[in-house]
Design a protein around this motif. Structure first.
Motif, PDB file in Angstrom:
ATOM      1  N   THR A 103       0.803  -1.232   0.000  1.00  9.85           N
ATOM      2  CA  THR A 103       0.000   0.000   0.000  1.00  9.85           C
ATOM      3  C   THR A 103       0.833   1.279   0.000  1.00  9.85           C
ATOM      4  O   THR A 103       0.291   2.354   0.211  1.00  9.85           O
TER       5      THR A 103
ATOM      6  N   ASP B 234      -3.787   1.515  -3.331  1.00  7.71           N
ATOM      7  CA  ASP B 234      -3.742   2.752  -2.537  1.00  7.71           C
ATOM      8  C   ASP B 234      -3.862   2.494  -1.039  1.00  7.71           C
ATOM      9  O   ASP B 234      -3.309   3.243  -0.236  1.00  7.71           O
ATOM     10  N   ASP B 235      -4.622   1.480  -0.653  1.00  9.79           N
ATOM     11  CA  ASP B 235      -4.816   1.211   0.777  1.00  9.79           C
ATOM     12  C   ASP B 235      -5.235  -0.244   0.971  1.00  9.79           C
ATOM     13  O   ASP B 235      -5.397  -0.993   0.003  1.00  9.79           O
TER      14      ASP B 235
ATOM     15  N   SER C 153      -3.840   9.540   4.612  1.00  8.27           N
ATOM     16  CA  SER C 153      -4.246   8.268   4.007  1.00  8.27           C
ATOM     17  C   SER C 153      -3.866   7.110   4.913  1.00  8.27           C
ATOM     18  O   SER C 153      -2.948   7.212   5.726  1.00  8.27           O
TER      19      SER C 153
END
Length: 670
Positions: free
Chosen positions: A30, A54-55, A191
């Motif tokens: 990630t 992204d995550d 994030s």
């Protein structure tokens, strides 16, 4: 010798599958730092390849779709990964060494010299490992909500993150809605990845160290050894303690981070075998990558493969699941809509449960819904998954449920006089009857193990009927099933559709000459002889049976107090911790309507028309509350616990369910 034994809830051993050697393990990362470490690993071990998202949530979706195979997640994300439509499962746990094994402690840390405690957090600035993560969010916020420090009446009131924003002055909770107060203290993009410097354990600690926050919610291993003297733990009683006092000053023990993947035994074995085969690369170090805890926690000592039957609910345990659900509750406290989903085992119980539902309608402010499952263990799983809420089980099953984090809430009382003047809990005596009885598999087998130190009980008994055993086992050989001439799928099933299941079924097996000894409870012979009992008991005389005593002698059936295998706790209702009070309230209400002296004679909770002992034992006079503070170990009693623990030294006597729940001890209160 032929034998009948009740309640043999044997689990199947996990099957080993050969792992193909020609397919890569696609690891999901990630952040750029994590990608660099993963690429370095792939350069050393060609069986790995890397997929960047992204995550963690994007990784969960990628694994579900087959674009990636695995990622290491914390408990909060393991919960999300296990939900529909993802349906991923934990397959490998991190092990943090002697002090923690496959668990860690969720703690609150503040700088030494500051003067506030756990009860003074309102208005403070907070550092969280990540929004929805275990030690950084679910456990501390769930604790603050439970302790009524954070005032929140459920999502009908407002989102929980809004209540947290109102409570703290400002925060950094990576993954929270950008622009909110929960992102105000963050150093980067807020994030839920290493792109945010204050993300994860090391990031949350750095947030505290930098002075951005007053308190950091992290795990006990996150404070570097060289800096422990400068920080203190905040205890729930308002005091402070040194960092190394985490065993007595923490919010909860939390299941370790785990590798999750699709439900595929072949893939699970391939991932584990590939990881343990890595040479010349330290999986548990992030040195040189400008971040910490990449791919795995840096504090990990080794990886441990989980039983194949483990899912996210079993891994996290009922207590942790209760915490997560407390943050997602759909109704405000005090809602008048109340319901309880009862789990029925087999067709006969489901029929009685449906009758209870019908009779309950319009009679009370609560609703009884019926779920069914083929075995008690499947019901326990349903209760953990919130697909059901309650079931009545025997002592051995209370033991298993307790290991899985469920709690006993009410106990059957068999003495009517004690319903109005409560005294000692109901109990019964496990006896061996020749042409004679027991409390099931658990008691006699535990005693036999203590005597012989041999787990192969087929060396002691040739065959028998222990419903729930594997079909090929000698302990299914004498079972009768439902009585169908051919294709009897109920043979040896651990439910009422097997005619030799339960106490009365065990005695029937003896009566019909399918067993030489029956392990039952002391009331069964008089309840099924001398003119009492169903058709198959016609003509039986209690004097034709005798008790087998531990000293090798025999005694009349009436001498059970002096001649028994063990004193066994009465059957009890079990549920999830957060559902306890509601289940108690609804059962008390139903008992007032349909109990032995209930107001409505149209239905009898403690009578069974199309079977025996359906939902509750037929000789139950009332249900009584088990105090909230009383653990399942205390309810079962020392004698019974010793027998169960002796029996569990034989791996074949421990079900897959219990193996999954006891793989780590985080569900057990310390």
């Amino acid at each position: 010798m032929k034998l009948l034994i009740v309640s043999a809830l044997l689990g199947c051993l996990a099957t080993a599958y050969a792992a193909p050697a020609d397919r890569n393990v696609k690891w999901c990362v990630t952040s750029n730092q994590e990608l660099k470490k993963c690429n370095d690993l792939a350069a050393k071990a060609a069986q790995f390849s890397c997929v960047k998202k992204d995550d963690s949530f994007e990784c969960i979706k990628a694994i579900k779709g087959g674009e990636a195979d695995a990622i290491t997640l914390d408990g909060g994300d393991i919960y999300i990964a296990g939900l529909h439509p993802h349906n991923l499962q934990p397959i490998i746990a991190e092990d943090y060494g002697e002090d923690s094994d496959t668990c860690y402690y969720a703690v609150a840390v503040a700088k030494k010299g500051t003067d506030f405690g756990f009860n003074d957090l309102r208005g403070k600035k907070s550092c969280h490992t990540g929004f929805g993560k275990s030690a950084g969010w679910n456990i501390p916020i769930g604790t603050l909500v439970t302790e009524s420090q954070i005032k929140w009446d459920g999502i009908d009131d407002k989102p929980v993150e809004s209540a947290v924003s109102d409570f703290f002055n400002s925060s950094c909770a990576p993954g929270a809605p950008k622009g909110s107060k929960l992102c105000k203290l963050c150093k980067g993009d807020c994030s839920k990845s290493h792109s945010e410097p204050y993300y994860d354990y090391a990031g949350a600690f750095q947030c505290l160290k930098d002075g951005a926050g007053d308190v950091a919610f992290i795990k006990h291993l996150a404070v570097p050894a060289a800096e422990k003297a400068n920080y203190e733990l905040l205890c729930k009683d308002g005091t402070r303690a040194p960092i190394d006092s985490f065993k007595t000053c923490h919010f909860a023990r939390v299941p370790a981070h785990a590798v999750v993947s699709r439900k595929d035994p072949d893939l699970a074995n391939r991932i584990y075998n590939t990881l343990v085969a890595v040479k010349g690369f330290n999986l548990f170090s992030s040195d040189g990558y400008a971040a910490k805890n990449l791919m795995f926690k840096d504090s990990t000592k080794k990886l441990v493969q989980l039983p194949m039957t483990t899912d996210s609910f079993l891994y996290l345990g009922a207590e942790y699941m209760s915490t997560i659900r407390s943050l997602t509750r759909a109704q405000a406290t005090g809602s008048i809509s109340r319901s309880m989903k009862w789990c029925a085992v087999g067709h006969a119980e489901k029929t009685k449960c449906d009758a209870l539902t019908i009779n309950s309608e319009g009679n009370s402010g609560s609703m009884i819904e019926c779920q069914d499952a083929p075995t008690v263990e499947e019901c326990i799983k349903k209760i953990m998954r919130k697909e059901a809420d309650a079931i009545t089980v025997d002592g051995g099953q209370v033991y298993t449920a307790g290991k899985c984090g469920l709690v006993p809430v009410m106990v059957e009382q068999y003495d009517a006089a004690l319903c109005s003047t409560p005294g000692e809990d109901s109990s019964y005596y496990a006896v061996a009857v020749a042409k004679k009885g027991s409390g099931g598999w658990n008691i006699p087998m535990g005693l036999i193990y203590n005597k012989t130190n041999n787990c192969d009980f087929t060396k002691y008994f040739i065959k028998g009927c222990a419903p729930g055993s594997e079909k090929s086992s000698p302990f299914c050989a004498q079972c009768k099933g439902s009585g169908k001439a051919v294709g009897d799928e109920d043979k040896c099933k651990a439910n009422a559709d097997e005619q030799y299941y339960g106490y009365a079924g065990a005695f029937r097996c003896l009566v019909e000459n399918y067993g030489d000894v029956a392990f039952i409870k002391h009331t069964i012979v008089p309840e099924n002889s001398d003119g009492e009992g169903p058709t198959w008991a016609n003509g039986l005389r209690s004097t034709d049976f005798e008790l087998l005593c531990l000293d090798g002698t025999t005694q009349p059936i009436t001498n059970f107090r002096d001649c028994h295998l063990a004193k066994v706790p009465a059957h009890a209702v079990i549920t999830r911790p957060e559902k306890r009070d509601e289940v108690l309230s609804i059962l008390l209400e139903q008992q007032a309507m349909f109990g032995s002296s209930g107001r409505d004679p149209s239905f009898k909770m403690f009578q069974s028309e199309n079977g025996k002992n359906l939902l509750f034992k037929d000789n139950t006079k009332c249900l009584q509350e088990i105090p909230k503070a009383r653990k399942y170990q205390d309810f079962l009693g020392e004698e019974y616990m010793i027998v169960m623990q002796s029996l569990r030294k034989c791996s074949d006597s421990t079900s897959d369910l219990e193996n999954s729940c006891t793989f780590h001890s985080c569900q057990q209160k310390q």
